[in-house]
Design a protein around this motif. Structure first.
Motif, short mmCIF file in Angstrom:
data_model
loop_
_atom_site.label_atom_id
_atom_site.label_comp_id
_atom_site.label_asym_id
_atom_site.label_seq_id
_atom_site.Cartn_x
_atom_site.Cartn_y
_atom_site.Cartn_z
N TYR A 1 18.90 -14.45 64.29
CA TYR A 1 18.03 -13.43 63.71
C TYR A 1 17.85 -13.73 62.22
O TYR A 1 18.81 -14.12 61.56
CB TYR A 1 18.63 -12.03 63.87
N TYR B 1 8.64 -23.34 71.42
CA TYR B 1 7.72 -22.34 71.93
C TYR B 1 7.80 -21.09 71.05
O TYR B 1 8.85 -20.80 70.48
CB TYR B 1 8.08 -21.95 73.37
N GLN C 1 7.03 -16.88 71.25
CA GLN C 1 6.78 -15.83 72.22
C GLN C 1 6.83 -14.47 71.57
O GLN C 1 7.77 -14.15 70.84
CB GLN C 1 7.79 -15.88 73.37
N GLN D 1 9.41 -14.51 68.14
CA GLN D 1 10.59 -15.20 68.62
C GLN D 1 10.24 -16.67 68.82
O GLN D 1 9.21 -16.99 69.44
CB GLN D 1 11.11 -14.61 69.92
N LEU E 1 11.52 -20.25 70.38
CA LEU E 1 12.41 -20.78 71.41
C LEU E 1 12.35 -22.29 71.41
O LEU E 1 11.27 -22.88 71.53
CB LEU E 1 12.00 -20.25 72.78
N GLY F 1 17.13 -18.72 71.27
CA GLY F 1 16.00 -18.23 70.49
C GLY F 1 16.37 -17.81 69.08
O GLY F 1 17.53 -17.47 68.79
N ALA G 1 16.49 -10.80 74.10
CA ALA G 1 17.20 -11.47 73.00
C ALA G 1 17.91 -12.74 73.46
O ALA G 1 18.84 -13.21 72.78
CB ALA G 1 18.20 -10.53 72.34
N GLU G 2 17.51 -13.29 74.61
CA GLU G 2 18.06 -14.58 75.04
C GLU G 2 16.91 -15.52 75.40
O GLU G 2 15.77 -15.09 75.58
CB GLU G 2 18.95 -14.40 76.27
N GLY G 3 17.23 -16.80 75.50
CA GLY G 3 16.22 -17.75 75.94
C GLY G 3 16.06 -17.72 77.45
O GLY G 3 16.94 -17.27 78.17
N PRO G 4 14.93 -18.20 77.97
CA PRO G 4 14.74 -18.26 79.42
C PRO G 4 15.74 -19.22 80.07
O PRO G 4 16.12 -20.23 79.48
CB PRO G 4 13.31 -18.80 79.56
#
Lengths: 111, 113
Positions: free
Chosen positions: A10, A35, A37, A88, A90, A105, B41-44
């Protein structure tokens, strides 16, 4: 479990500041991606790299830049952050044509 | 113009029942299809994939079906569990070694006890 790490998780920063989002992977993957998002939206590819010293722009135009000096490291830099950069980000990597492994992320907020 | 469409922004299912998530694509050149799951709040995280030479792939509670003529794929989760509550993204790749993934907007699945 994939070994790909992003820092910071963050970040809240003021307009005009320079920021670098770090991404590292320990899997020896040649291919790396960034990426972007926003909530409720698809993941948009902004940068990718197929190896050291190789970088390409993705489908979504971005004011950010990337570098790939080492296989394991793919940092993203914004020279002058603006509120429109709030999103965000990624990072992902892959070997060959297989699935992508994503980091957790970096959520950027620009005030 | 969106190449990958997930027309249902959200889906609510009771625990133990089947969840069916749908995805439509526009280009018949896409040859590899994936589903990703994402918690806030997490990545895929990768869930399951299917190549265009198959019409079904199964992994435990998850099954992906591909209908090439309709340019449609679906993910079935059975039985659904509360821990399955997340956003599910469909992703596609074109038939090329240098091709990148294109994602849909995702469907938020809520599995209630």
């Amino acid at each position: 479990e994939a070994d790909i790490y992003q820092t910071p998780r963050y970040l809240v920063i003021g307009t005009g500041k320079k920021i670098t989002l770090e991404c590292s992977q320990t899997m020896g993957h040649d291919k790396m991606y960034w990426y972007q998002q926003d909530p409720g939206m698809e993941l948009h590819l902004i940068h990718y790299s197929y190896g050291v010293n190789s970088t390409e722009k993705g489908d979504l135009s971005s004011e950010s830049t990337v570098s790939r000096i080492r296989t394991e490291h793919f940092p993203l830099t914004l020279e002058s952050a603006r509120p429109s950069h709030t999103s965000q980000y990624l990072c992902a990597s892959s070997r060959g044509t297989g699935e992508l492994f994503f980091g957790e992320g970096s959520r950027l907020t620009v005030l | 113009d969106q190449q990958v469409k997930q027309n249902s922004p959200s889906l609510s299912v009771q625990e133990g029942r089947i969840s069916i998530l749908n995805c439509d694509y526009t280009n018949s050149m896409f040859d590899y299809f994936l589903w990703y799951k994402k918690y806030p709040a997490e990545g895929p995280t990768f869930l399951i994939s299917i190549s265009s030479i198959k019409d079904k792939n199964e992994d435990g509670r998850f099954t992906v079906f591909l209908n090439k003529s309709a340019k449609h794929l679906s993910l079935h989760i059975v039985p659904s569990q509360p821990g399955d509550s997340a956003v599910y993204f469909c992703a596609v790749r074109m038939n090329s070694g240098y091709s990148t993934l294109t994602f849909g907007k995702g469907t938020m699945l809520l599995v209630s006890p």
